[in-house]
Design a protein around this motif. Structure first.
Motif, PDB file in Angstrom:
ATOM      1  N   GLU A  91       3.057  -9.959   6.022  1.00  0.00           N
ATOM      2  CA  GLU A  91       2.760  -9.516   7.391  1.00  0.00           C
ATOM      3  C   GLU A  91       3.625  -8.316   7.792  1.00  0.00           C
ATOM      4  OE1 GLU A  91       5.165 -13.443   7.695  1.00  0.00           O
ATOM      5  OE2 GLU A  91       3.540 -12.588   6.479  1.00  0.00           O
ATOM      6  N   THR A  92       4.843  -8.241   7.232  1.00  0.00           N
ATOM      7  CA  THR A  92       5.700  -7.082   7.489  1.00  0.00           C
ATOM      8  C   THR A  92       5.086  -5.824   6.890  1.00  0.00           C
ATOM      9  OG1 THR A  92       7.665  -8.502   7.437  1.00  0.00           O
ATOM     10  CG2 THR A  92       8.009  -6.132   7.205  1.00  0.00           C
ATOM     11  N   ILE A  93       4.625  -5.945   5.659  1.00  0.00           N
ATOM     12  CA  ILE A  93       4.006  -4.799   4.974  1.00  0.00           C
ATOM     13  C   ILE A  93       2.745  -4.358   5.713  1.00  0.00           C
ATOM     14  CG2 ILE A  93       2.953  -4.047   2.817  1.00  0.00           C
ATOM     15  CD1 ILE A  93       4.790  -6.145   1.418  1.00  0.00           C
ATOM     16  N   LYS A  94       1.956  -5.325   6.175  1.00  0.00           N
ATOM     17  CA  LYS A  94       0.741  -5.004   6.915  1.00  0.00           C
ATOM     18  C   LYS A  94       1.067  -4.261   8.201  1.00  0.00           C
ATOM     19  CE  LYS A  94      -3.377  -7.189   8.917  1.00  0.00           C
ATOM     20  NZ  LYS A  94      -4.073  -8.479   9.160  1.00  0.00           N
ATOM     21  N   ALA A  95       2.126  -4.684   8.907  1.00  0.00           N
ATOM     22  CA  ALA A  95       2.522  -4.028  10.156  1.00  0.00           C
ATOM     23  C   ALA A  95       3.017  -2.605   9.892  1.00  0.00           C
ATOM     24  CB  ALA A  95       3.606  -4.838  10.855  1.00  0.00           C
ATOM     25  N   LEU A  96       3.733  -2.410   8.793  1.00  0.00           N
ATOM     26  CA  LEU A  96       4.209  -1.061   8.464  1.00  0.00           C
ATOM     27  C   LEU A  96       3.040  -0.133   8.141  1.00  0.00           C
ATOM     28  CD1 LEU A  96       7.358  -1.859   6.269  1.00  0.00           C
ATOM     29  CD2 LEU A  96       7.319  -0.921   8.586  1.00  0.00           C
ATOM     30  N   ARG A  97       2.035  -0.663   7.452  1.00  0.00           N
ATOM     31  CA  ARG A  97       0.871   0.164   7.129  1.00  0.00           C
ATOM     32  C   ARG A  97       0.089   0.570   8.377  1.00  0.00           C
ATOM     33  NH1 ARG A  97      -0.711  -3.361   1.771  1.00  0.00           N
ATOM     34  NH2 ARG A  97       0.318  -1.980   0.246  1.00  0.00           N
ATOM     35  N   ALA A  98       0.226  -0.199   9.441  1.00  0.00           N
ATOM     36  CA  ALA A  98      -0.502   0.098  10.678  1.00  0.00           C
ATOM     37  C   ALA A  98       0.246   1.070  11.584  1.00  0.00           C
ATOM     38  CB  ALA A  98      -0.771  -1.201  11.444  1.00  0.00           C
ATOM     39  N   LEU A  99       1.469   1.465  11.213  1.00  0.00           N
ATOM     40  CA  LEU A  99       2.239   2.379  12.054  1.00  0.00           C
ATOM     41  C   LEU A  99       1.569   3.760  12.112  1.00  0.00           C
ATOM     42  CD1 LEU A  99       6.005   1.769  11.150  1.00  0.00           C
ATOM     43  CD2 LEU A  99       4.910   1.429  13.360  1.00  0.00           C
ATOM     44  N   PRO A 100       1.560   4.401  13.266  1.00  0.00           N
ATOM     45  CA  PRO A 100       1.020   5.769  13.354  1.00  0.00           C
ATOM     46  C   PRO A 100       1.809   6.727  12.457  1.00  0.00           C
ATOM     47  CG  PRO A 100       1.333   4.815  15.540  1.00  0.00           C
ATOM     48  CD  PRO A 100       1.986   3.880  14.581  1.00  0.00           C
ATOM     49  N   GLY A 101       1.103   7.536  11.716  1.00  0.00           N
ATOM     50  CA  GLY A 101       1.758   8.501  10.842  1.00  0.00           C
ATOM     51  C   GLY A 101       1.992   8.016   9.432  1.00  0.00           C
ATOM     52  N   VAL A 102       1.783   6.700   9.182  1.00  0.00           N
ATOM     53  CA  VAL A 102       1.975   6.155   7.839  1.00  0.00           C
ATOM     54  C   VAL A 102       0.684   6.325   7.046  1.00  0.00           C
ATOM     55  CG1 VAL A 102       2.359   4.063   6.475  1.00  0.00           C
ATOM     56  CG2 VAL A 102       3.765   4.526   8.480  1.00  0.00           C
ATOM     57  N   GLY A 103       0.782   7.006   5.910  1.00  0.00           N
ATOM     58  CA  GLY A 103      -0.389   7.199   5.070  1.00  0.00           C
ATOM     59  C   GLY A 103      -0.599   6.075   4.083  1.00  0.00           C
ATOM     60  N   MET A 104       0.504   5.564   3.529  1.00  0.00           N
ATOM     61  CA  MET A 104       0.384   4.554   2.487  1.00  0.00           C
ATOM     62  C   MET A 104       1.733   3.857   2.290  1.00  0.00           C
ATOM     63  SD  MET A 104      -1.310   5.237  -1.223  1.00  0.00           S
ATOM     64  CE  MET A 104      -2.698   5.958  -0.342  1.00  0.00           C
ATOM     65  N   VAL A 105       1.679   2.603   1.887  1.00  0.00           N
ATOM     66  CA  VAL A 105       2.888   1.842   1.569  1.00  0.00           C
ATOM     67  C   VAL A 105       2.723   1.248   0.182  1.00  0.00           C
ATOM     68  CG1 VAL A 105       4.377  -0.103   2.194  1.00  0.00           C
ATOM     69  CG2 VAL A 105       3.334   1.297   3.991  1.00  0.00           C
ATOM     70  N   SER A 106       3.707   1.496  -0.692  1.00  0.00           N
ATOM     71  CA  SER A 106       3.679   0.976  -2.060  1.00  0.00           C
ATOM     72  C   SER A 106       4.777  -0.050  -2.245  1.00  0.00           C
ATOM     73  CB  SER A 106       3.858   2.127  -3.062  1.00  0.00           C
ATOM     74  OG  SER A 106       3.950   1.640  -4.380  1.00  0.00           O
ATOM     75  N   LEU A 107       4.442  -1.167  -2.922  1.00  0.00           N
ATOM     76  CA  LEU A 107       5.393  -2.248  -3.157  1.00  0.00           C
ATOM     77  C   LEU A 107       6.130  -2.017  -4.473  1.00  0.00           C
ATOM     78  CD1 LEU A 107       3.288  -3.348  -1.114  1.00  0.00           C
ATOM     79  CD2 LEU A 107       3.608  -5.602  -2.131  1.00  0.00           C
ATOM     80  N   ASN A 108       7.414  -2.407  -4.478  1.00  0.00           N
ATOM     81  CA  ASN A 108       8.243  -2.132  -5.639  1.00  0.00           C
ATOM     82  C   ASN A 108       9.363  -3.154  -5.734  1.00  0.00           C
ATOM     83  OD1 ASN A 108      10.984  -0.293  -6.388  1.00  0.00           O
ATOM     84  ND2 ASN A 108       9.291  -0.196  -7.835  1.00  0.00           N
ATOM     85  N   LEU A 109       9.865  -3.342  -6.952  1.00  0.00           N
ATOM     86  CA  LEU A 109      11.036  -4.184  -7.166  1.00  0.00           C
ATOM     87  C   LEU A 109      12.247  -3.276  -7.275  1.00  0.00           C
ATOM     88  CD1 LEU A 109       9.642  -6.683  -9.843  1.00  0.00           C
ATOM     89  CD2 LEU A 109       9.314  -6.672  -7.369  1.00  0.00           C
ATOM     90  N   HIS A 110      13.235  -3.502  -6.391  1.00  0.00           N
ATOM     91  CA  HIS A 110      14.421  -2.646  -6.374  1.00  0.00           C
ATOM     92  C   HIS A 110      15.240  -2.897  -7.642  1.00  0.00           C
ATOM     93  CE1 HIS A 110      18.228  -1.159  -4.105  1.00  0.00           C
ATOM     94  NE2 HIS A 110      17.666  -0.209  -4.830  1.00  0.00           N
ATOM     95  N   GLY A 111      15.380  -1.869  -8.447  1.00  0.00           N
ATOM     96  CA  GLY A 111      16.049  -2.018  -9.736  1.00  0.00           C
ATOM     97  C   GLY A 111      15.021  -2.131 -10.844  1.00  0.00           C
ATOM     98  N   GLY A 112      15.441  -1.958 -12.068  1.00  0.00           N
ATOM     99  CA  GLY A 112      14.518  -1.996 -13.196  1.00  0.00           C
ATOM    100  C   GLY A 112      14.981  -2.961 -14.268  1.00  0.00           C
ATOM    101  N   LYS A 113      14.280  -2.934 -15.371  1.00  0.00           N
ATOM    102  CA  LYS A 113      14.604  -3.763 -16.530  1.00  0.00           C
ATOM    103  C   LYS A 113      14.656  -2.849 -17.751  1.00  0.00           C
ATOM    104  CE  LYS A 113      14.990  -7.717 -18.837  1.00  0.00           C
ATOM    105  NZ  LYS A 113      16.163  -8.606 -18.709  1.00  0.00           N
ATOM    106  N   VAL A 114      15.761  -2.896 -18.479  1.00  0.00           N
ATOM    107  CA  VAL A 114      15.956  -2.014 -19.618  1.00  0.00           C
ATOM    108  C   VAL A 114      15.586  -2.744 -20.905  1.00  0.00           C
ATOM    109  CG1 VAL A 114      17.623  -0.637 -20.919  1.00  0.00           C
ATOM    110  CG2 VAL A 114      17.789  -0.765 -18.418  1.00  0.00           C
ATOM    111  N   PHE A 115      14.796  -2.038 -21.741  1.00  0.00           N
ATOM    112  CA  PHE A 115      14.399  -2.583 -23.045  1.00  0.00           C
ATOM    113  C   PHE A 115      14.719  -1.551 -24.122  1.00  0.00           C
ATOM    114  CE2 PHE A 115      11.558  -4.578 -19.971  1.00  0.00           C
ATOM    115  CZ  PHE A 115      11.682  -5.925 -20.305  1.00  0.00           C
ATOM    116  N   GLY A 116      15.110  -2.051 -25.298  1.00  0.00           N
ATOM    117  CA  GLY A 116      15.323  -1.182 -26.439  1.00  0.00           C
ATOM    118  C   GLY A 116      14.022  -0.997 -27.208  1.00  0.00           C
ATOM    119  N   LEU A 117      13.573   0.256 -27.343  1.00  0.00           N
ATOM    120  CA  LEU A 117      12.316   0.547 -28.024  1.00  0.00           C
ATOM    121  C   LEU A 117      12.565   1.481 -29.197  1.00  0.00           C
ATOM    122  CD1 LEU A 117      10.021   1.149 -24.910  1.00  0.00           C
ATOM    123  CD2 LEU A 117      10.192  -0.918 -26.286  1.00  0.00           C
ATOM    124  N   ARG A 118      11.802   1.289 -30.257  1.00  0.00           N
ATOM    125  CA  ARG A 118      11.958   2.079 -31.465  1.00  0.00           C
ATOM    126  C   ARG A 118      10.987   3.265 -31.416  1.00  0.00           C
ATOM    127  NH1 ARG A 118      14.562   0.999 -36.086  1.00  0.00           N
ATOM    128  NH2 ARG A 118      14.850  -1.158 -35.430  1.00  0.00           N
TER     129      ARG A 118
END
Length: 396
Positions: free
Chosen positions: A81-108
């Motif tokens: 519901e918070t995300i929905k309210a932010l998307r309804a704010l005047p001037g907001v074009g788009m809201v993208s969801l994300n996980l703060h921080g990443g996950k590191v993998f070793g790749l060959r």
């Protein structure tokens, strides 16, 4: 008293004979620019602003929960519901969801070298929020997020490090932890920064495996234009705290770059309006000089008319009418050019035309053109009307 129809007929003939086309064109260009800026100024400003803003990413606002920096605090996430309210704010074009921080993998790599690569969890809106360019394959879609698919996107630098060419990365399999992910796309963009050397996974897939923070604790809010950034930043804390607890909410913007873009736009607008004023002033001075030259060249004619009974008012009206004809001709030409450019500009920008504003600016342009003609021709016309008959007839 000379008839009005005869007055303007004679004046038009004199304008054509004097060939003051440079003056007419100068006024026309000024009027054209005025009409285009008056009618399409907002759309042009928005379009150019978007290109500049997107290159610097200053219209993207990062909003995240910083609970991890305070030991003992519960780890909060953004509610739907918070995300929905932010998307309804005047001037907001788009809201993208994300996980703060990443996950590191070793790749060959293809050269049998192992590199550590950071993957972040995103949704299907991330690519549009950050204006990413698809180099190969496809972007994430809603089904990838909803079905928690094991798919991945790579940044251009990451794909080059792993497979030499971005096209070669599509369809390859990555072993991340105990799971196998398929590379479905390679992306690039000036706003990616260091993320271009890493990869992207559906945030729902990362939550299922408890990778990264394991919760939606960061949002990327894209404002429609740079003017919307400041109002949105002020409203975000209020909206979030209306729907949930958020004691350690952090909002990040690129204030310095935004200030530079605002300053740049201010000077661009100032220079545009100065150019319009300069063009119109040049036309006014051209009328003033041209009328003085006409008075001087026709001094004996003025003396002859006065000797035949012509009044001062007739002489004044004739030269003033010639100045008016020049300025009004420039105004009419400017309106025609302005209307054509407005229609062409609205078509290329994909916007509608405010015909009421177009009409108002056209009427204002005609009135202003007449004012330029009167201002430029009045003094020379007065000088002509006050000539002494004998001195004028003797003039060589």
């Amino acid at each position: 008293m000379i008839a009005m129809s005869d007055l303007f007929r004679v004046s038009l003939r004199q304008v054509v004979r004097q060939r003051g086309f440079g003056v007419i064109l100068s006024i026309a260009l000024g009027i054209t620019a005025f009409i285009v800026l008056a009618v399409l100024g907002r759309e042009i400003r928005y379009k150019v602003g978007q290109d500049m803003v997107l290159m610097g990413g200053v219209n993207v606002i990062q909003v995240f929960m910083d609970d991890g920096a305070y030991p003992g605090q519960p780890q909060r996430e953004f509610y739907p519901e918070t995300i929905k309210a932010l998307r309804a704010l005047p001037g907001v074009g788009m809201v993208s969801l994300n996980l703060h921080g990443g996950k590191v993998f070793g790749l060959r790599t293809s050269g049998e070298r192992t590199i550590n690569m950071d993957f972040i969890g995103i949704d299907q809106y991330f690519a549009e929020v950050y204006s990413l360019t698809l180099l190969a394959g496809r972007l994430f879609d809603a089904s990838d997020i909803e079905r928690r698919r094991r798919v991945a996107m790579l940044g251009r630098e990451a794909a080059q490090m792993l497979y030499d060419k971005p096209d070669d990365a599509v369809g390859k399999l990555l072993i991340l932890g105990q799971d196998v992910f398929e590379v479905v796309g390679v992306v690039s963009g000036v706003m990616l920064g260091g993320w271009g050397r890493g990869g992207f996974l559906p945030y729902t897939t990362m939550i299922d495996r408890n990778w990264s923070s394991g919760r939606v604790d960061r949002l990327f809010v894209r404002a429609i234009g740079w003017e919307d950034v400041a109002p949105i930043v002020r409203r975000i804390p209020e909206v979030v705290r209306e729907h949930q607890a958020a004691p350690y909410l952090v909002i990040r913007t690129q204030d310095e770059q935004l200030a530079r873009i605002q300053t740049t736009f201010m000077w661009v607008e100032v220079l545009l309006w100065l150019g319009i004023v300069a063009s119109l002033m040049l036309g006014g001075f051209g009328i003033w000089y041209g009328t003085f030259a006409a008075v001087r060249a026709r001094t004996r004619e003025v003396g002859l008319k006065k000797a035949m009974g012509g009044s001062d008012a007739d002489i004044l009206a004739q030269f003033l009418a010639e100045a008016l004809c020049k300025s009004l001709a420039g105004g009419v030409l400017g309106i025609v050019m302005g209307v054509l450019l407005v229609e062409l500009g609205s078509w290329s920008l994909g916007t509608g035309v405010s015909y009421s504003l177009l009409l108002a600016s056209s009427v204002g342009s005609i009135a202003f053109s007449a004012l330029i003609g009167v201002a430029g021709g009045l003094y020379p016309a007065i000088q002509a009307s006050r000539m002494d008959v004998v001195s004028a007839l003797r003039f060589e």
